[in-house]
Design an enzyme around this catalytic site. Structure first.
Site, PDB file in Angstrom:
ATOM      1  CG  ASN A  12      -1.921   1.099   1.237  1.00  0.00           C
ATOM      2  OD1 ASN A  12      -1.604   2.244   0.932  1.00  0.00           O
ATOM      3  ND2 ASN A  12      -3.149   0.779   1.599  1.00  0.00           N
ATOM      4  CG  ASP A  14      -3.236   4.572   0.704  1.00  0.00           C
ATOM      5  OD1 ASP A  14      -3.230   4.459  -0.537  1.00  0.00           O
ATOM      6  OD2 ASP A  14      -4.131   4.103   1.428  1.00  0.00           O
ATOM      7  CG  HIS A  15       0.544   6.191   5.014  1.00  0.00           C
ATOM      8  ND1 HIS A  15      -0.281   7.201   5.453  1.00  0.00           N
ATOM      9  CD2 HIS A  15      -0.069   5.026   5.345  1.00  0.00           C
ATOM     10  CE1 HIS A  15      -1.343   6.671   6.046  1.00  0.00           C
ATOM     11  NE2 HIS A  15      -1.234   5.360   5.994  1.00  0.00           N
ATOM     12  CG  HIS A  48      -8.405   4.109   0.943  1.00  0.00           C
ATOM     13  ND1 HIS A  48      -8.620   3.960   2.301  1.00  0.00           N
ATOM     14  CD2 HIS A  48      -9.593   4.524   0.437  1.00  0.00           C
ATOM     15  CE1 HIS A  48      -9.876   4.252   2.585  1.00  0.00           C
ATOM     16  NE2 HIS A  48     -10.480   4.614   1.468  1.00  0.00           N
ATOM     17  NE  ARG A  50      -8.764   7.317   4.487  1.00  0.00           N
ATOM     18  CZ  ARG A  50      -9.622   7.024   5.464  1.00  0.00           C
ATOM     19  NH1 ARG A  50     -10.730   7.737   5.589  1.00  0.00           N
ATOM     20  NH2 ARG A  50      -9.378   6.050   6.303  1.00  0.00           N
ATOM     21  NE  ARG A  54      -8.117  11.117   5.537  1.00  0.00           N
ATOM     22  CZ  ARG A  54      -8.654  10.725   6.686  1.00  0.00           C
ATOM     23  NH1 ARG A  54      -7.954   9.958   7.512  1.00  0.00           N
ATOM     24  NH2 ARG A  54      -9.875  11.072   7.008  1.00  0.00           N
ATOM     25  CG  HIS A  55      -3.918   8.879   1.765  1.00  0.00           C
ATOM     26  ND1 HIS A  55      -4.714   8.176   0.907  1.00  0.00           N
ATOM     27  CD2 HIS A  55      -4.244   8.453   3.013  1.00  0.00           C
ATOM     28  CE1 HIS A  55      -5.495   7.354   1.592  1.00  0.00           C
ATOM     29  NE2 HIS A  55      -5.247   7.513   2.872  1.00  0.00           N
ATOM     30  CD  GLU A  75      -7.380  -0.505   1.026  1.00  0.00           C
ATOM     31  OE1 GLU A  75      -7.315   0.599   1.599  1.00  0.00           O
ATOM     32  OE2 GLU A  75      -6.946  -1.542   1.529  1.00  0.00           O
ATOM     33  CB  THR A 105      -5.771   4.600   9.494  1.00  0.00           C
ATOM     34  OG1 THR A 105      -5.643   3.615   8.460  1.00  0.00           O
ATOM     35  CG2 THR A 105      -5.793   3.915  10.855  1.00  0.00           C
ATOM     36  CB  THR A 106      -9.658   1.702   7.491  1.00  0.00           C
ATOM     37  OG1 THR A 106      -9.496   2.398   6.253  1.00  0.00           O
ATOM     38  CG2 THR A 106     -10.954   0.924   7.464  1.00  0.00           C
ATOM     39  CD  GLU A 156      -7.135  -6.390   2.830  1.00  0.00           C
ATOM     40  OE1 GLU A 156      -6.302  -5.738   3.492  1.00  0.00           O
ATOM     41  OE2 GLU A 156      -7.381  -6.165   1.629  1.00  0.00           O
ATOM     42  CG  HIS A 199      -5.624  -1.992   9.475  1.00  0.00           C
ATOM     43  ND1 HIS A 199      -5.849  -0.967   8.583  1.00  0.00           N
ATOM     44  CD2 HIS A 199      -5.661  -1.425  10.700  1.00  0.00           C
ATOM     45  CE1 HIS A 199      -6.023   0.170   9.233  1.00  0.00           C
ATOM     46  NE2 HIS A 199      -5.898  -0.083  10.526  1.00  0.00           N
ATOM     47  N   GLY A 200      -2.075  -2.912   9.932  1.00  0.00           N
ATOM     48  CA  GLY A 200      -1.220  -2.847  11.107  1.00  0.00           C
ATOM     49  C   GLY A 200      -0.117  -3.885  11.178  1.00  0.00           C
TER      50      GLY A 200
END
Length: 250
Positions: A12, A14-15, A48, A50, A54-55, A75, A105-106, A156, A199-200
């Site tokens: 991912n 995104d960041h 993702h 959004r 935001r990203h 996403e 975040t989600t 997922e 996630h995480g």
């Protein structure tokens, strides 16, 4: 579905866009990061888009579609705007996630059971266009069953709670969540859904999840981008893939 020895790694990006947007600059470019990840062995790219942008931004999706030779996992929230974007681009996969403006975040899985009728209608045109539709859900039997009923090809499983409990050193809750994930991975596979997770996840938490024999794909972003600040994205991806491969082989 038969177990596979190989677990795909979706990266991912995104960041990378989060860092870019913090200064309103043109760099770092998430598309460049995606190409680097592709060249360093990523099996897919997740992004993702959004509602508040935001990203990832719309032009990033355009760039990813044009540049990638590996699958794009797009996403998005289950909104009319996002459906139109997905139908325009027809990415390899669409992963529907819950989305709230105020969250960092989600925060949790999609409540498929509550929105079953809406999601069934929403998914059909995406599936008809050739997108593999995935639902990001908690490891709960009723949500897995609802995902099957609405026509998703993939679930997922949300690993965020497991990772949080691990780092909080809450062993009891960590083990309970781990068992939930393990059981739902097997159950979703049994009823004919392809199973992904994410996630995480970090170097510390990925191995036990990757060892699930029914699991086909892990999607990891924030940790890889964070680790890449110190070690380089290529090295971070290679280390994560090594850990995943070792977990499945053991």
């Amino acid at each position: 579905m038969l177990p596979e020895r190989h677990v795909r790694l979706g990266v991912n990006i995104d960041h990378v866009a989060t860092i870019r947007n913090a200064r309103g600059s043109m760099y770092p470019d998430p598309v460049e990061a995606a190409i680097l990840a592709q060249n360093e062995g990523a099996d897919g790219i997740t992004a993702h888009l959004r509602e508040d942008r935001r990203h990832i931004r719309d032009e990033d999706i355009d760039g990813l579609i044009a540049a990638l030779n590996i699958p794009l996992n797009f996403e998005m929230a289950a909104t009319e705007e996002m459906q139109k974007i997905a139908l325009k681009h027809k990415p390899h996969a669409v992963c529907l996630v819950p989305e709230k403006r105020e969250e960092r975040t989600t925060e949790g899985g999609l409540d498929v059971l509550k929105e079953e009728n809406k999601l069934r209608e929403f998914i059909k045109p995406l599936s008809d266009s050739g997108c593999r539709v995935s639902l990001f859900i908690a490891a709960v039997p009723a949500q897995v069953e609802a995902a099957k009923r609405v026509g998703a090809a993939v679930v997922e499983l949300h690993t965020g709670a497991y990772c949080d409990y691990y780092y909080e050193q809450n062993q009891s809750k960590c083990e309970t969540e781990f068992e939930n994930l393990k059981n739902m991975c097997g159950y979703a596979n049994y009823i004919g859904l392809e199973v992904h997770a994410g996630h995480g996840l970090t170097y510390d938490t990925v191995s036990r999840i990757a060892a699930f024999q029914e699991l086909k794909e892990l999607n990891i972003g924030h940790f890889l981008i964070s680790d890449a600040v110190f070690n380089g994205l290529g090295n971070s991806i290679k280390k994560m893939k090594k850990l995943i491969g070792e977990a499945r082989a053991s």
